[in-house]
Design a protein around this motif. Structure first.
Motif, PDB file in Angstrom:
ATOM      1  N   ARG A 556      37.031 -63.221  38.461  1.00  0.00           N
ATOM      2  CA  ARG A 556      37.030 -63.188  39.918  1.00  0.00           C
ATOM      3  C   ARG A 556      35.610 -63.031  40.434  1.00  0.00           C
ATOM      4  NH1 ARG A 556      41.178 -59.724  38.347  1.00  0.00           N
ATOM      5  NH2 ARG A 556      43.252 -60.527  38.837  1.00  0.00           N
ATOM      6  N   PRO A 557      35.356 -63.450  41.688  1.00  0.00           N
ATOM      7  CA  PRO A 557      34.058 -63.190  42.275  1.00  0.00           C
ATOM      8  C   PRO A 557      33.869 -61.697  42.486  1.00  0.00           C
ATOM      9  CG  PRO A 557      35.418 -64.591  43.723  1.00  0.00           C
ATOM     10  CD  PRO A 557      36.270 -64.159  42.591  1.00  0.00           C
ATOM     11  N   PRO A 558      32.637 -61.184  42.578  1.00  0.00           N
ATOM     12  CA  PRO A 558      31.390 -61.916  42.446  1.00  0.00           C
ATOM     13  C   PRO A 558      31.014 -62.130  40.986  1.00  0.00           C
ATOM     14  CG  PRO A 558      30.908 -59.637  42.924  1.00  0.00           C
ATOM     15  CD  PRO A 558      32.408 -59.759  42.922  1.00  0.00           C
ATOM     16  N   PHE A 559      30.182 -63.119  40.763  1.00  0.00           N
ATOM     17  CA  PHE A 559      29.791 -63.492  39.418  1.00  0.00           C
ATOM     18  C   PHE A 559      28.975 -62.384  38.766  1.00  0.00           C
ATOM     19  CE2 PHE A 559      28.934 -66.239  36.003  1.00  0.00           C
ATOM     20  CZ  PHE A 559      27.589 -66.167  35.672  1.00  0.00           C
ATOM     21  N   THR A 560      28.107 -61.785  39.555  1.00  0.00           N
ATOM     22  CA  THR A 560      27.328 -60.656  39.076  1.00  0.00           C
ATOM     23  C   THR A 560      27.167 -59.694  40.253  1.00  0.00           C
ATOM     24  OG1 THR A 560      25.321 -59.986  37.916  1.00  0.00           O
ATOM     25  CG2 THR A 560      25.073 -61.674  39.600  1.00  0.00           C
ATOM     26  N   GLY A 561      26.501 -58.570  40.048  1.00  0.00           N
ATOM     27  CA  GLY A 561      26.401 -57.577  41.104  1.00  0.00           C
ATOM     28  C   GLY A 561      25.926 -58.179  42.423  1.00  0.00           C
ATOM     29  N   ALA A 562      26.671 -57.959  43.487  1.00  0.00           N
ATOM     30  CA  ALA A 562      26.324 -58.525  44.791  1.00  0.00           C
ATOM     31  C   ALA A 562      25.775 -57.424  45.678  1.00  0.00           C
ATOM     32  CB  ALA A 562      27.556 -59.161  45.432  1.00  0.00           C
ATOM     33  N   ARG A 563      24.726 -57.735  46.410  1.00  0.00           N
ATOM     34  CA  ARG A 563      24.110 -56.725  47.261  1.00  0.00           C
ATOM     35  C   ARG A 563      24.907 -56.527  48.542  1.00  0.00           C
ATOM     36  NH1 ARG A 563      19.514 -59.502  45.802  1.00  0.00           N
ATOM     37  NH2 ARG A 563      18.023 -58.384  44.523  1.00  0.00           N
ATOM     38  N   PHE A 564      25.200 -55.276  48.849  1.00  0.00           N
ATOM     39  CA  PHE A 564      25.954 -54.977  50.061  1.00  0.00           C
ATOM     40  C   PHE A 564      25.217 -55.398  51.313  1.00  0.00           C
ATOM     41  CE2 PHE A 564      29.919 -53.216  49.223  1.00  0.00           C
ATOM     42  CZ  PHE A 564      29.867 -52.375  48.128  1.00  0.00           C
ATOM     43  N   ARG A 565      23.883 -55.243  51.298  1.00  0.00           N
ATOM     44  CA  ARG A 565      23.175 -55.529  52.548  1.00  0.00           C
ATOM     45  C   ARG A 565      23.262 -57.008  52.902  1.00  0.00           C
ATOM     46  NH1 ARG A 565      18.137 -57.894  51.296  1.00  0.00           N
ATOM     47  NH2 ARG A 565      17.430 -57.282  49.229  1.00  0.00           N
ATOM     48  N   LEU A 566      23.418 -57.871  51.892  1.00  0.00           N
ATOM     49  CA  LEU A 566      23.572 -59.290  52.206  1.00  0.00           C
ATOM     50  C   LEU A 566      24.979 -59.583  52.709  1.00  0.00           C
ATOM     51  CD1 LEU A 566      21.735 -60.930  49.192  1.00  0.00           C
ATOM     52  CD2 LEU A 566      20.875 -60.546  51.498  1.00  0.00           C
ATOM     53  N   LEU A 567      25.956 -58.902  52.116  1.00  0.00           N
ATOM     54  CA  LEU A 567      27.325 -59.101  52.558  1.00  0.00           C
ATOM     55  C   LEU A 567      27.503 -58.566  53.973  1.00  0.00           C
ATOM     56  CD1 LEU A 567      29.184 -57.991  49.315  1.00  0.00           C
ATOM     57  CD2 LEU A 567      28.941 -60.320  50.158  1.00  0.00           C
ATOM     58  N   ALA A 568      26.882 -57.422  54.252  1.00  0.00           N
ATOM     59  CA  ALA A 568      27.056 -56.819  55.570  1.00  0.00           C
ATOM     60  C   ALA A 568      26.299 -57.594  56.629  1.00  0.00           C
ATOM     61  CB  ALA A 568      26.579 -55.369  55.544  1.00  0.00           C
ATOM     62  N   GLY A 569      25.082 -57.980  56.327  1.00  0.00           N
ATOM     63  CA  GLY A 569      24.302 -58.712  57.309  1.00  0.00           C
ATOM     64  C   GLY A 569      24.149 -57.901  58.578  1.00  0.00           C
ATOM     65  N   ARG A 570      24.014 -58.584  59.665  1.00  0.00           N
ATOM     66  CA  ARG A 570      23.950 -57.916  60.955  1.00  0.00           C
ATOM     67  C   ARG A 570      25.333 -57.892  61.558  1.00  0.00           C
ATOM     68  NH1 ARG A 570      19.969 -60.344  65.068  1.00  0.00           N
ATOM     69  NH2 ARG A 570      20.091 -62.256  63.859  1.00  0.00           N
ATOM     70  N   GLY A 571      25.609 -56.864  62.299  1.00  0.00           N
ATOM     71  CA  GLY A 571      26.897 -56.778  62.956  1.00  0.00           C
ATOM     72  C   GLY A 571      26.796 -57.336  64.363  1.00  0.00           C
ATOM     73  N   PHE A 572      27.803 -58.025  64.768  1.00  0.00           N
ATOM     74  CA  PHE A 572      27.854 -58.526  66.142  1.00  0.00           C
ATOM     75  C   PHE A 572      29.123 -57.995  66.801  1.00  0.00           C
ATOM     76  CE2 PHE A 572      24.344 -61.389  65.882  1.00  0.00           C
ATOM     77  CZ  PHE A 572      24.302 -61.805  64.575  1.00  0.00           C
ATOM     78  N   SER A 573      28.949 -57.242  67.861  1.00  0.00           N
ATOM     79  CA  SER A 573      30.115 -56.713  68.569  1.00  0.00           C
ATOM     80  C   SER A 573      30.175 -57.353  69.947  1.00  0.00           C
ATOM     81  CB  SER A 573      29.999 -55.202  68.721  1.00  0.00           C
ATOM     82  OG  SER A 573      29.763 -54.610  67.471  1.00  0.00           O
ATOM     83  N   PRO A 574      31.093 -58.293  70.137  1.00  0.00           N
ATOM     84  CA  PRO A 574      31.167 -58.912  71.459  1.00  0.00           C
ATOM     85  C   PRO A 574      31.705 -57.936  72.494  1.00  0.00           C
ATOM     86  CG  PRO A 574      32.949 -59.696  70.074  1.00  0.00           C
ATOM     87  CD  PRO A 574      32.107 -58.803  69.211  1.00  0.00           C
ATOM     88  N   TYR A 575      31.345 -58.137  73.733  1.00  0.00           N
ATOM     89  CA  TYR A 575      31.869 -57.318  74.820  1.00  0.00           C
ATOM     90  C   TYR A 575      31.998 -58.217  76.047  1.00  0.00           C
ATOM     91  CZ  TYR A 575      26.844 -57.221  75.545  1.00  0.00           C
ATOM     92  OH  TYR A 575      25.529 -57.583  75.666  1.00  0.00           O
ATOM     93  N   ARG A 576      32.818 -57.802  76.974  1.00  0.00           N
ATOM     94  CA  ARG A 576      33.048 -58.589  78.188  1.00  0.00           C
ATOM     95  C   ARG A 576      32.753 -57.737  79.409  1.00  0.00           C
ATOM     96  NH1 ARG A 576      38.692 -61.808  77.301  1.00  0.00           N
ATOM     97  NH2 ARG A 576      37.807 -63.172  78.870  1.00  0.00           N
ATOM     98  N   TYR A 577      31.965 -58.293  80.316  1.00  0.00           N
ATOM     99  CA  TYR A 577      31.677 -57.631  81.592  1.00  0.00           C
ATOM    100  C   TYR A 577      32.474 -58.338  82.676  1.00  0.00           C
ATOM    101  CZ  TYR A 577      27.478 -55.326  79.652  1.00  0.00           C
ATOM    102  OH  TYR A 577      26.601 -54.565  78.929  1.00  0.00           O
ATOM    103  N   THR A 578      32.915 -57.573  83.697  1.00  0.00           N
ATOM    104  CA  THR A 578      33.511 -58.241  84.859  1.00  0.00           C
ATOM    105  C   THR A 578      32.388 -58.749  85.755  1.00  0.00           C
ATOM    106  OG1 THR A 578      33.554 -56.280  86.273  1.00  0.00           O
ATOM    107  CG2 THR A 578      35.432 -56.608  84.773  1.00  0.00           C
ATOM    108  N   ALA A 579      32.771 -59.538  86.779  1.00  0.00           N
ATOM    109  CA  ALA A 579      31.759 -60.106  87.683  1.00  0.00           C
ATOM    110  C   ALA A 579      31.040 -59.022  88.449  1.00  0.00           C
ATOM    111  CB  ALA A 579      32.433 -61.088  88.631  1.00  0.00           C
TER     112      ALA A 579
END
Lengths: 954, 91
Positions: A556-579
């Motif tokens: 099964r994946p991963p083939f070898t040790g995978a770095r968490f920081r690459l898997l995590a990357g940057r987080g994007f949290s969308p939000y919605r504002y009213t007018a």
């Protein structure tokens, strides 16, 4: 004393670019193109790290970067494979792992002596026997266990981003077959991406003419997993690539397999291919005096090349017969090398003998033994002094990626190796992974695979089917040479010996998958790449079955040790504002989340929260307030069947709903539970504007579309939630404020009564105005197209100044609606609440012949109500938190769903589910607070405030 | 990541879709509660090729896919009209 070889050896090196680095506190020097391991080996360092369990010294084994023996700590980063880490100027200090004191003289290496007391499975039996035992052992084990060291407090490397890549043909592996495949695919006009785990230098791809420019190359790039529809995860130092290859060519080669004999893990014992890499790529003489032990022809070729590089060849031991050794044997003999057929390694010894773990020593001698059909037990033979043992126990295909995609490894007795079967469409194998072991056949195989992949990717029919797998050269099963004193390692990562596998089977774990998990064989950093064959061989012999019957474990994946920081990357949290968001901030609102939306909770400073909410409630009850309700869901249903459609979905009737009138709507699911409510406005004979709750509108919209996909009624359904913004202006002075704005709608009580809806213009803005009663005061819910949302707010704010209009937020609105006993779906209802429990009987008239969930609601009513939502009042100053239990005779009868202090009602009011027997007005109920105290409350009629509903109908 | 071909939007990543279970006819609104309960809570869970409801979420488009549940292979996708034209009992 350097073990460097002159050019043309060392093809990866740039010899006029020396690079200094530190290992274990000592300064070393290598060249640009070296790996840390090759530079250290050239300088005579033999111990790179220590093993997981027994702390045995380890050196270079495979030189691929995929065995766990050469894992080093580089600055703050642990577990970096030294044989794949390119030297770079300014590198952080490098050190070995898993020792106390020093790498060379590990104080903790004594644990190896107690190996016989730490058989497979000993963790379970030793540390968990007595309660309280584990916490004691855990502290000790945590200090001693593990490999590298992680310091969480140190600065983290910068966040990385992921990237999508697309190509016609993706080739994994830049060996002879992979290069040929990439070349052939590019020649056929395909877009090609070539991926290899090695850095640039040893691959030597940049040298002129190797590859056309149109082939994109990713080096130091590991294909960690192959997922559905040729979706590849490729990891480099800085990035995780998500690559979709229309066709994929897997040219990942093979992993040489070790021989299993006593002390086969000592520094100085390495694969023939590792020695070849050191010599060819890095110009390093792997040792001074070597013994080569093989069971196949590639190993013999390696012996010849070692001779050419100036290594003294003390002996060559080939398990096979002289005839099987072939012409290479003769070449060796003619160059003065002693070739012993029918021999295998029996025992390796190191400097220091039994104390070898404590001193910085490597291999000093190897004892051979006579093996074969005539010798069921190995017959110990000559001991030969050497500092290098090159072993080759055969080759296992590196087919992990193909297995991720659904292929299997099956043992082929004819070829005495594992072969890949059930390869899915869209994937080609090429080269030695497919059995083409000679360079020429591998190149031809790669060319054919690349051409075929390109043709398939570009939609042209391929010229021919793939040739069948080439027959492999003669090879034998991985040699396992038993020794009475043990320490014949099957899995180097986990320090598992032949005895451990045998004991695991004796403990009853006879299925390969169970044996793997019990013994942890194949669960270390190398994930079985170098241990699977040996494990299967030992298990098969112990169980008395053929190796092919046991099968292989699932890759099964991963083939070898995978770095968490690459898997995590940057987080994007969308939000919605009213007018109107900007105005809320300007007015000092404390914002809160309602799903992805931001809404004002109240206007004021956090420390004045209670006072601010009271003020807002007071303003609405006695003057006028304004709240932004833009997040409300909105759905338009139009067409000749609009009224009929809505009637079939909601519990409420709409066929006779007059144009210009609104009606409360309630939606249930097929299980009879309330999922949404709102208001249906009939704007025309064939036009309805529905409001819905913020969180459920999308689901309601999808449900409507799904039902109509089956009913095929003549309607259009549009989700207009974001298209409209809305405010609610509420309070006795609401009409007086609106009167100051030019409006083509007659707002008098007679012309525009309670619960009606009007369409027109307000201050030039196109509006839909609803008279609703949510907060229980004279109020208008005004909807505008969102581009006019801000203008509407400003218009009303200006007009409201003379009446001291105050903005109010969600918290105040909650109190106001609670005073009217209005249910909030999701707060006062749960996943099972049906309308008759929540006091919403009025929304489910008996005349309805169809609505979603009708059968369930009727069935539940027939079974009998088990709880009722009622209003209660209680003494005290602090409202009970939501979800406090309501008890009856010590048993749970319900819970509090909403509670607040109400000035208008002079105390604490709330809604709660109670037993039906307790739902009569005046009944006492018992509420259990979080701290365990019981308080009394009593049931009162709803609404608490303005029971005649006079104020909202003004 | 798997690719699914939406009849309206073409091939898209599977993450854009929602599966809503096997296609089965809705009981009559006044059918007995037992029939509605079985329809709501009991799935045939067929191991084989089945017709399923799928939604392409970003475009709110419902369609039907024929899928082999044993191998997760999507045989074909079709609009509701095309499904009805197949001559199956209209859901």
């Amino acid at each position: 004393m350097s073990d460097r070889l002159p050019p043309p050896y060392g093809s990866a090196l740039v010899r006029d670019r020396p690079i200094d680095f530190t290992f274990e506190g000592r300064r070393f020097s290598g060249y640009l193109g070296d790996t840390v391991a090759s530079a250290l080996w050239a300088a005579g360092v033999r111990t790179l790290s220590r093993s997981f369990k027994y702390k045995r010294p380890r050196g270079i084994l495979s030189a691929t970067g995929f065995d766990g023996g050469a894992l080093v700590q580089v600055g703050d980063e642990p577990n970096v494979p030294a044989d794949r880490l390119a030297l770079a100027p300014g590198m952080p200090p490098v050190s070995g792992q898993n020792y106390s004191g020093s790498l060379a003289h590990d104080r903790g290496a004594w644990v190896g002596w107690f190996g016989r007391f730490m058989p497979v499975g000993f963790y379970y039996r030793t540390f968990f026997r007595s309660p309280g035992g584990w916490p004691f052992y855990e502290r000790i084990i945590r200090r001693r266990a593990g490999l590298g060291r992680l310091t969480p407090s140190h600065a983290h490397p910068p966040r990385t981003d992921k990237q999508y890549l697309f190509c016609d043909v993706c080739v994994i592996g830049a060996g002879p077959a992979g290069l040929a495949a990439a070349q052939a695919a590019a020649d056929a006009g395909a877009e090609v991406i070539l991926v290899d785990a090695l850095p640039d230098a040893p691959l030597g791809l940049r040298s002129a003419g190797k590859l056309p420019d149109r082939v994109r190359v990713l080096t130091s790039a590991i294909a960690q997993g192959l997922y559905a529809d040729n979706w590849l995860a490729i990891e480099t130092e800085q990035r995780l690539y998500k690559l979709r290859g229309t066709q994929i060519v897997i040219a990942t080669g093979t992993f040489e397999q070790p021989m299993v004999f006593r002390n086969n893990d000592l520094p100085g014992v390495m694969f023939c291919s590792a020695a070849m890499r050191l010599v060819s790529l890095y110009g390093v003489r792997p040792g001074r005096r070597a013994v080569v032990c093989v069971n196949n022809g590639d190993g013999l070729e390696a012996a010849l090349r070692l001779l050419d590089a100036g290594v003294e060849l003390a002996a060559v031991a080939d398990i096979r017969s002289a005839a099987e050794s072939g012409p290479v044997r003769q070449q060796l003999v003619s160059r003065g090398v002693e070739v012993l057929n029918g021999y295998a390694p029996y025992e390796a010894t190191a400097y220091g003998g039994p104390l070898s773990s404590f001193v910085n020593g490597g291999l000093t001698a190897i004892r051979l033994a006579r093996v074969g059909a005539d010798h069921p037990h190995p017959l110990p033979g000559p001991t030969i002094a050497c500092d290098l043992l090159c072993m080759s126990g055969g080759f296992a295909p590196n087919a992990a990626l193909a297995c991720h995609a659904g292929a299997r490894l099956a043992y082929s007795p004819a070829q005495q190796r594992l072969a890949v079967v059930d390869l899915p469409a869209g994937i080609e194998l090429a080269g030695s992974v497919r059995g083409a072991m000679e360079v020429d056949t591998a190149v031809a195989d790669g060319r054919a695979a690349g051409a075929r992949a390109a043709a398939l990717a570009m939609g042209t029919p391929p010229s021919s089917a793939r040739a069948p797998e080439p027959p492999t050269g003669g090879s034998r099963d991985v040699p396992v040479v038993p020794h009475a004193s043990g320490k014949a390692f099957v899995d180097f990562d986990e320090d598992l010996t032949v005895a451990d596998i045998e004991n695991g089977i004796a403990d009853g774990f006879t299925h390969l998958e169970l044996l793997k998990r019990y013994s942890t064989a194949g669960m270390g950093p190398s994930q079985g790449k170098f241990s699977a064959s040996g494990t299967v061989r030992v298990a098969a012999e112990t169980l008395g079955v053929a190796a092919e019957e046991l099968g292989t474990t699932t890759l099964r994946p991963p083939f070898t040790g995978a770095r968490f920081r690459l898997l995590a990357g940057r987080g994007f949290s969308p939000y919605r504002y009213t007018a109107m968001h900007r105005r809320h901030i300007e007015l000092g609102a404390q914002m809160m989340n309602a799903g992805l939306w931001y809404r004002p909770a109240y206007y004021g400073k956090p420390e004045e929260q209670v006072e601010a909410i009271r003020r807002e409630v007071h303003a609405v009850r006695n003057g006028v307030g304004l709240i932004d309700v833009s997040t409300l869901g909105g759905i338009e249903v139009g067409g000749p069947d609009a009224a009929a459609f809505i009637s079939r979905i909601y519990t409420t009737p709409h066929l006779k709903q007059p144009v210009g009138r609104t009606r409360y709507v309630l939606l249930c699911d097929e299980g009879g539970a309330i999922v949404d409510d709102g208001v249906a406005c009939r704007l025309g004979e064939n036009r309805f504007y529905l409001t819905a709750t913020t969180s459920a509108v999308d689901q309601t919209y999808r449900k409507m579309l799904w039902l109509n996909a089956q009913w095929r009624m003549k309607i259009d359904i549009v989700n207009v939630t974001a298209a409209f913004s809305a405010v609610n202006i509420a309070g006795p002075k609401a009409r007086e404020v609106l009167a100051r704005i030019p409006c083509d709608i007659d707002l008098s009580a007679q012309a525009f009564p309670y619960l009606d809806v009007r369409v027109g213009t307000l201050g030039g803005l196109p509006v839909r105005m609803l008279r609703v009663g949510f907060v229980g005061e004279l109020g208008y819910e005004i909807h505008v197209p969102t581009p006019y949302g801000l203008a509407l707010w400003d218009l009303l704010t200006e007009a409201g100044r003379a009446s001291n209009m105050a903005p109010f937020g969600v918290e105040a609105q909650r109190v106001l609606r609670l005073e009217k006993g209005h249910v909030i779906v999701g707060q006062d209802t749960d996943g099972l609440t049906h309308p008759f429990e929540a006091g919403l009987d009025f929304a489910v008239p008996k005349s309805k012949t169809e609505y979603v969930g009708m059968a369930a609601v009727k069935a539940q009513v027939a079974r009998g109500i088990t709880r009722r939502l009622v209003g209660f009042k209680m003494a005290g100053a602090t409202p009970p938190p939501e979800c406090c239990l309501v008890l009856r005779d010590g048993r749970i009868a319900g819970r509090v769903t909403s509670a607040a202090h109400s000035d208008a009602c002079g105390g604490i009011i709330g809604l709660a589910y109670v037993a039906p027997e307790d739902s009569a007005i005046g009944s006492p109920i018992t509420i259990k607070l979080p701290d365990g105290h019981l308080v009394n409350a009593h049931v009162v009629p709803i609404p608490f405030y303005d029971p005649d509903h006079a104020r909202q109908a003004l | 990541m798997k690719i699914m071909t939406c009849p309206l939007n073409g091939p898209r990543n599977i993450s854009e879709f929602v599966c809503a279970g096997e296609v089965k006819p809705l009981p009559a609104p006044d059918a007995a509660p037992e029939i509605w309960a079985r329809h709501t809570y009991i799935e045939a869970n067929t191991a084989g090729v089945v017709f399923e409801w799928w939604l392409h979420a970003p475009s709110a488009y419902w369609f039907i896919a024929e899928r082999d549940t044993r191998t997760d292979r999507i045989v074909r996708t079709m609009s509701v009209d095309a499904f009805n034209a197949l001559g199956k009992a209209a859901p």
